[in-house]
Design an enzyme around this catalytic site. Structure first.
Site, PDB file in Angstrom:
ATOM      1  N   GLU A  67      42.788  40.318  45.768  1.00  0.00           N
ATOM      2  CA  GLU A  67      42.068  39.374  46.640  1.00  0.00           C
ATOM      3  C   GLU A  67      41.188  40.114  47.647  1.00  0.00           C
ATOM      4  O   GLU A  67      40.087  39.654  47.946  1.00  0.00           O
ATOM      5  CB  GLU A  67      43.036  38.432  47.362  1.00  0.00           C
ATOM      6  CG  GLU A  67      43.757  37.459  46.459  1.00  0.00           C
ATOM      7  CD  GLU A  67      42.889  36.406  45.793  1.00  0.00           C
ATOM      8  OE1 GLU A  67      41.685  36.261  46.128  1.00  0.00           O
ATOM      9  OE2 GLU A  67      43.409  35.703  44.907  1.00  0.00           O
ATOM     10  N   TYR A  97      44.694  32.802  33.069  1.00  0.00           N
ATOM     11  CA  TYR A  97      45.067  33.062  34.461  1.00  0.00           C
ATOM     12  C   TYR A  97      45.492  31.754  35.143  1.00  0.00           C
ATOM     13  O   TYR A  97      46.544  31.683  35.779  1.00  0.00           O
ATOM     14  CB  TYR A  97      43.901  33.721  35.211  1.00  0.00           C
ATOM     15  CG  TYR A  97      44.130  33.819  36.693  1.00  0.00           C
ATOM     16  CD1 TYR A  97      45.095  34.683  37.206  1.00  0.00           C
ATOM     17  CD2 TYR A  97      43.403  33.045  37.584  1.00  0.00           C
ATOM     18  CE1 TYR A  97      45.331  34.759  38.572  1.00  0.00           C
ATOM     19  CE2 TYR A  97      43.628  33.120  38.950  1.00  0.00           C
ATOM     20  CZ  TYR A  97      44.594  33.982  39.432  1.00  0.00           C
ATOM     21  OH  TYR A  97      44.819  34.049  40.784  1.00  0.00           O
ATOM     22  N   TRP A 153      35.856  35.568  41.431  1.00  0.00           N
ATOM     23  CA  TRP A 153      37.182  35.932  40.938  1.00  0.00           C
ATOM     24  C   TRP A 153      37.130  36.400  39.486  1.00  0.00           C
ATOM     25  O   TRP A 153      37.882  37.282  39.091  1.00  0.00           O
ATOM     26  CB  TRP A 153      38.147  34.754  41.105  1.00  0.00           C
ATOM     27  CG  TRP A 153      39.538  35.104  40.701  1.00  0.00           C
ATOM     28  CD1 TRP A 153      40.246  34.572  39.677  1.00  0.00           C
ATOM     29  CD2 TRP A 153      40.394  36.090  41.295  1.00  0.00           C
ATOM     30  NE1 TRP A 153      41.487  35.154  39.595  1.00  0.00           N
ATOM     31  CE2 TRP A 153      41.610  36.095  40.586  1.00  0.00           C
ATOM     32  CE3 TRP A 153      40.259  36.982  42.361  1.00  0.00           C
ATOM     33  CZ2 TRP A 153      42.664  36.941  40.887  1.00  0.00           C
ATOM     34  CZ3 TRP A 153      41.319  37.823  42.665  1.00  0.00           C
ATOM     35  CH2 TRP A 153      42.500  37.797  41.942  1.00  0.00           C
TER      36      TRP A 153
END
Length: 185
Positions: free
Chosen positions: A39, A17, A47
């Protein structure tokens, strides 16, 4: 060994990522919407939790097709609440539907969501020169301004911290630390 930003763990998913997506400018509305939704679901969570569930989110939310999501009936909302593969937060699921509808409104007003969001940075990424973790802010005047604008339009779960993370993820703000191999001068 590649030097990466301080927040990257040993997780291969996290490394991929960071190396391939985070901080890379995104102009495509579909991808911008995906990051906006991810988000908003991340708010209050790590995350990596979201990254681990990203494929489940893709399946559950019709590959982040905001046109489809904007028209979800109550039955789809109820089925999402039962989907153990995603974050089953009632308000966040409801906000994804609302935000899809509002995303389309912004597109109609500006021609694309991309034009709208990139206008905040004069169509070019802000490149910061942070050296260490403590230097990287959670919010900025820019994220405050965008958050306020989106909230005024009715968007949900778009506080300044969420918006700053969105700006970082989509490359409007490049916060790769100067010791990271992805840092650009």
């Amino acid at each position: 060994m590649k030097q990466r930003c301080f927040w990257v763990t040993d997780s291969e998913l996290y490394k991929k990522y960071h190396d391939e997506e985070w901080g890379t400018p995104v102009y495509d509305d579909k991808t911008l919407f995906e990051f906006l939704i991810l988000e908003t679901f991340q708010a209050g969570l790590s995350w990596i939790t979201i990254l681990n569930k990203r494929e489940n989110f893709r399946k559950a939310f019709d590959n982040f097709d905001y046109k489809k999501i904007s028209k979800y009936p109550e039955t789809k909302y109820e089925s999402l609440l039962q989907d153990a593969g995603i974050i089953r937060n009632k308000l966040k699921i409801r906000s994804a539907i609302t935000n899809a509808q509002l995303f389309i409104e912004v597109q109609q007003e500006y021609g694309s969501f991309s034009k709208f969001i990139w206008s905040y940075v004069n169509e070019k990424p802000i490149i910061n020169k942070f050296e260490k973790k403590e230097d990287v802010p959670a919010t900025t005047e820019l994220s405050d301004k965008i958050s306020k604008d989106l909230k005024k339009r009715g968007f949900k779960f778009v506080g300044s911290t969420v918006i700053y993370a969105f700006l970082q993820a989509t490359g409007l703000v490049n916060d790769h630390t100067i010791d990271c191999f992805k840092y650009i001068n």
